[in-house]
Structures are given as C-alpha cells and as structure tokens.
Write an enzyme that holds these catalytic residues in place. Sequence first.
Site, mmCIF file in Angstrom:
data_model
loop_
_atom_site.group_PDB
_atom_site.id
_atom_site.type_symbol
_atom_site.label_atom_id
_atom_site.label_comp_id
_atom_site.label_asym_id
_atom_site.label_seq_id
_atom_site.Cartn_x
_atom_site.Cartn_y
_atom_site.Cartn_z
ATOM 1 N N ASN A 7 -5.816 -8.258 -8.063
ATOM 2 C CA ASN A 7 -4.511 -7.966 -7.466
ATOM 3 C C ASN A 7 -4.612 -6.613 -6.760
ATOM 4 O OD1 ASN A 7 -1.869 -7.376 -6.890
ATOM 5 N ND2 ASN A 7 -1.088 -7.787 -8.953
ATOM 6 N N ARG A 80 -4.287 -12.581 -6.017
ATOM 7 C CA ARG A 80 -2.851 -12.580 -5.765
ATOM 8 C C ARG A 80 -2.620 -12.267 -4.284
ATOM 9 N NH1 ARG A 80 1.629 -8.066 -6.611
ATOM 10 N NH2 ARG A 80 3.410 -9.374 -6.135
ATOM 11 N N HIS A 169 7.860 -13.263 -6.312
ATOM 12 C CA HIS A 169 7.735 -13.318 -7.780
ATOM 13 C C HIS A 169 7.540 -14.753 -8.269
ATOM 14 C CE1 HIS A 169 10.295 -9.387 -8.192
ATOM 15 N NE2 HIS A 169 8.994 -9.093 -8.221
ATOM 16 N N ARG A 230 14.875 -0.280 -4.176
ATOM 17 C CA ARG A 230 15.371 -1.116 -3.078
ATOM 18 C C ARG A 230 16.851 -1.427 -3.284
ATOM 19 N NH1 ARG A 230 10.899 -5.250 -4.048
ATOM 20 N NH2 ARG A 230 9.045 -4.177 -3.313
ATOM 21 N N GLU A 378 1.729 -12.580 -15.119
ATOM 22 C CA GLU A 378 1.331 -13.106 -13.812
ATOM 23 C C GLU A 378 -0.180 -13.297 -13.726
ATOM 24 O OE1 GLU A 378 4.152 -10.071 -12.484
ATOM 25 O OE2 GLU A 378 4.356 -11.255 -10.666
#
Length: 609
Positions: A7, A80, A169, A230, A378
């Site tokens: 990743n 990923r 996600h 965010r 993940e």
Amino acid sequence: MHVLVINCGSSSIKAEVVDADTGAAAAGLLAERVGTDGVEVTGTVAIPALPAGADHAAVLAAVLPALLAAAPGVGAVGHRVVHGGGRFTEPTHIDDDVVAGIEAVSPLAPLHNPPNLAGIRAARAILPDLPHVAVFDTAFHATLPRRARHYALPAELADRHGVRRYGFHGTSHAYVARRAAAWLGEDPRALRIITCHLGNGASVCAVEYGRSVETSMGMTPLEGLVMGTRSGDLDPGALLALMRAEGLDVDAADRLLNKQSGLLGLSGVSHDLRDIEARAAEGDERCRLAIQVYAHRVRRYIGAYAAVMGGVDAIVFTAGIGENSALMRDRIAQRMEWLGAHLDPDANRALRLTDDAPVAALSAAHSRVRLLAVRTDEQHEIARQAAAVVGTGSAAPAPAAAETPTIPIAISARHVHLTQEAVEALFGPGHTLTPRNPLSQPGQFACEETLTVHGPKRSIERVRVLGPVRPACQVEVSRTDEFFLGIDAPVRMSGNVANSPGCVLEGPAGRLTLEEGLICAWRHIHMTPADAELFGVAHGDVVEVAVDSAGRDLVFGDVVVRVKDSYALEMHVDTDEANAAELQDLQPGMLVPTQGRARVLRRQRGISG
Ligand code: ADP
C-alpha cells in the site's frame, strides 16, 4: 496462501506478508517520509540503511527482498489502488495494459494513484515472477445503481471528465459487512447492512444483500461525512462564495476543503478525535460542537440509507473512531428507536475489540436492528481478493454467490395454445400441429403454424402456435398487445382462463371465435422439486427475483413458483417486462432472500402444475 500486500501512499509505504485465509501477518514493514532525507522504516524485519531521498522504487528495492526472506511462501502480490475509474470494477491481474489503464484513470485521484502506480512498477520489476493483482478501493461500489452514481450536472460535460460518484473504502466496507454477517450467522445476501467506516477518512455504505448500493464518498473522497481534515458535504455555493470573498485559487480551495476543514477546522484544535474528546470533556465549546456536527452527519446518512434500502438489519461501526470511540458511537446511535435500533449504553462503553474478539454488539437484546463494532482489516481483504484472482485462494470475492444457482430468465413472446378441434377449425380437417423447434420445458414445442388474433380495435398477425394441443384454447399476450387489440385481459396463470375475455382467431382454413381464453401471463418460475428444495420454496409460493443487469438494478415482484418433476429451471416474463428491464434472453435472476433463504411474499392456492 501468503500474499505480499503493498500500500503506497504519497510519502509512505506499508508492505505486509499476510495469510489470505486468516489475515495473520507473517512480517511487515512501514516506511514513512519516503522521498525525503529522513526516510524511516519500522517493522518486524531489519533492513539495510537507505540512502537519503530514497523514493518508492529505492525503498521497495531495499525492503521487499528482506521481507520475502523473512516470510517465505509468498504466492502473489496484492496492490492497493485507490481509484479504478469506470474501467476497473473488480480485483485485476496486473499486466502492462492494466498499468496503462490505472495511469489513464489517475487524473481522478491525482494524489493517490501515482504513488500506487510507483509501487506497482517497482514491485513488478523486483518480483517479476510473482503474479501482481490490483485491488481497487472503488471496485466494491461498481454496483451502485445509476440513480446513485449520477450528479445532476450536464450529462455530456460530466461524461467527458468522468464526473460521477465512484465511492471509496470499498475493501473495508466489503470486509466488515462480510464479517458482520458471519458473526450474525447470516448469509450477507440476506442482510441490509449500513457500514460506517470512521477513520481519518470516513464514509458510510449501504450494503443491500451483499452489494454496495449507495455510499457517501463520491467522485473524490471529499464528499459525505465530516472527516479528520476534510469538510465532507458542503453547499457548492458556499465554496464559490468563499473563493470570491477570500480570492482563493483552485489550489487554495483544495487545501481548505481537504486539509483545513473537518474536525480540525471545526474544533480549531486537532484532526484527532481523541484530542477533541479530551478538550470537550473540559468544556471546550468548539470541540463539543465538532463532535455534535460529526455525529449528526453520520446519523443523517444512516437514516437516509435505511430509506434507500427500505430498511436495515445491521449497522456496523469500524475504523479508528468506529472501533474505539464509545462516545461517538453513543452520539450517533441516539434517537434511532424509530428504526428499531436500540443502543445498550453499557455494552457500548465496555466494548473492546481484540484480535480474538474483532466483532462485538452494542445493541440491546430487544433491538431489531443489530448495532455492531467490527475491526476492519483492509490488508486481509486485499490479500484475500488477490489470492482469489490468482486462483489458489480459498475465498473468492463472493464465495456464497457461486453456491446458490441463478435462474435463467426466458422472454416469452405472444403465443396461442389450441385444442385439437380448434387446430382443425383453423388449419383444416385432420390437421395436426407441425413442430418447428423444441422449447425449454420438456415436451413443449413451437409450431410452424401461426394465426391472426383479432380484437375489437386491431389485429395481430403471425402469432405463433405452441404445441402440444391442450384441453382448452388460450392466447397469451403482453399488456401492449392488449392495448393494441383493444382488450382488457387479466393477469393469470397459464391454464386459468375462466371468465377471461375472448377474441377471434383466424387461420388459413377459417375463423374461430373464443368466448374466453385471452390472458396476460403471470410471471413465473418453472422448477423441479429438487430446485425447490435448494431454493427453499414450494409450489405456489410468490417470490421476488432480482435481475443483475449492468448499471440497472431491478426486482420482479409477484413471481409465482411452479414445481413439477418434468420442469426445467427457468423464469418466464413477457416481452413488455423484458423490454422495460432491458433483459437479454436467458439473463440470470436471483431469488431475493431474507434470513438466508428466499423471501416468500405469500402462497397462492390453486396454481396448476
Ligand atoms: P485511517 O483512515 O488513517 O486509517 P484510522 O482508522 O486509524 O485512520 O482512524 C484514525 C482516527 O481514529 C484518529 O484520527 C482518531 O481520531 C480516531 N481514534 C482512534 N482511537 C480512538 C479512541 N480511542 N477514541 C477516539 N478516537 C479514536
């Protein structure tokens, strides 16, 4: 099987050797501040010192051999990749063409895809003999229906720039939904789950019977929930107003919304909820407000997604905040009784997820909707999906989907069944039907013979006769045919023609007036007793069938099941229904489930075999 999961972020690299079945990590390294003079590598394996300014390729070249030496038996590399654009809708074996494809969609994720690609290029060069698989954050949301994918922008402009909702996600939402279903002892395809991934980035997903049908992030990860830095949802007019008032250029606006807003902007203190909770407990008003706005936004999405799915069976909290913040879970789950979701405040406060207990409930015993916290993983999901693509993994992306067969849906055009007397009246004395081609149901055939059907308004020519002959005449037409003929016919099961309207049939040897027999066929499924047992349905059950046609989800309600030894598994719809659903002939349908078995709406009595 072990999978090396890579990743690559803009300045970090996480590389782990993961067991695709169990998710256990055999070895792992984290490199931070990649590309700077202060590259730092931590983890389970010692590696040689790195030159200052080492980039992704240089770090991976140093790290990967050491990692593979420490954890042998790696059979695949899972990468990923954040954005798959419209092209990549499932985990994909990487070749040069795929690399070019990922590059082509990179403008959609300019901060994320380039480092992902740098990792792919470097790892392929270092490990050319291993299969490399790209696992996309967006892929799980490829099933979003059109109505959830589109922004209300001028269509051509949006198309030209790939402006639509993709969602992110996906590996986490897919993983926790599956874990939650397993913990509940249910098939994911029998559940409507709302998954709340609340980490530094945050999104909610409506997982309806195993498929993502709505999610809060959009074209970019900026839409939706309040996040660490965010803003999430914002009136686009507010952005325009701020740009004008403050003279912000595009980059400044980008920084404002992505880096300076969210919990950080609201609280003025931190992007980290732990800091905010601590300050709020001391009475800091802005921190209290930040928590309230955050929780309110999540609750609003949960309510919306329950409406989107027409109900919800489980709500799952995951990632840093979802797994660890009892306060935030408590705030979010307030006032959800209307939905049938009752929080158990003590269970929520006491909840600690561990390696041995990665799933726990926070709902009260009488809560119809189960509230769960699930530890996301993940890396495990990427390993699992990569292993499945390589073909040696024990877990395919949707293991259960292969187990329940789909039902081919046949499109039934208008046709006529005749008695032998009618055959002779229409085609001449002594005439017998001439088989043209066999139909899927054993013994049934389409005939060479066709007829004209006359109604009060108009006539339809060349209507096919089906054999063999039957004890009663019957004309099966679609609604459109009825309007055309000027006849209002009931929706009936084949064979049930009592009190239906008649019509006039015309063949080469004469006309025949039917007093009754014109019906619009009730959509139905033919199956054998063995099929019925497999699907958990019985003769006369009225069920629903979901059609999986690209970009368009559709459920046929009111489908009656007909069971007989001699039947072949097939659903029949008429041409109107097929056109409305844009069905291809023999497209697969799936019985809509509930609680792990087919949902039966009611049982209809008096259905002939
Ligand atoms: P990422 O999206 O970067 O993977 P994580 O899933 O690790 O993020 O979530 C990180 C966030 O989780 C932190 O910013 C912090 O706000 C929150 N968090 C972690 N532990 C706790 C805790 N015990 N209480 C409250 N918030 C927590």
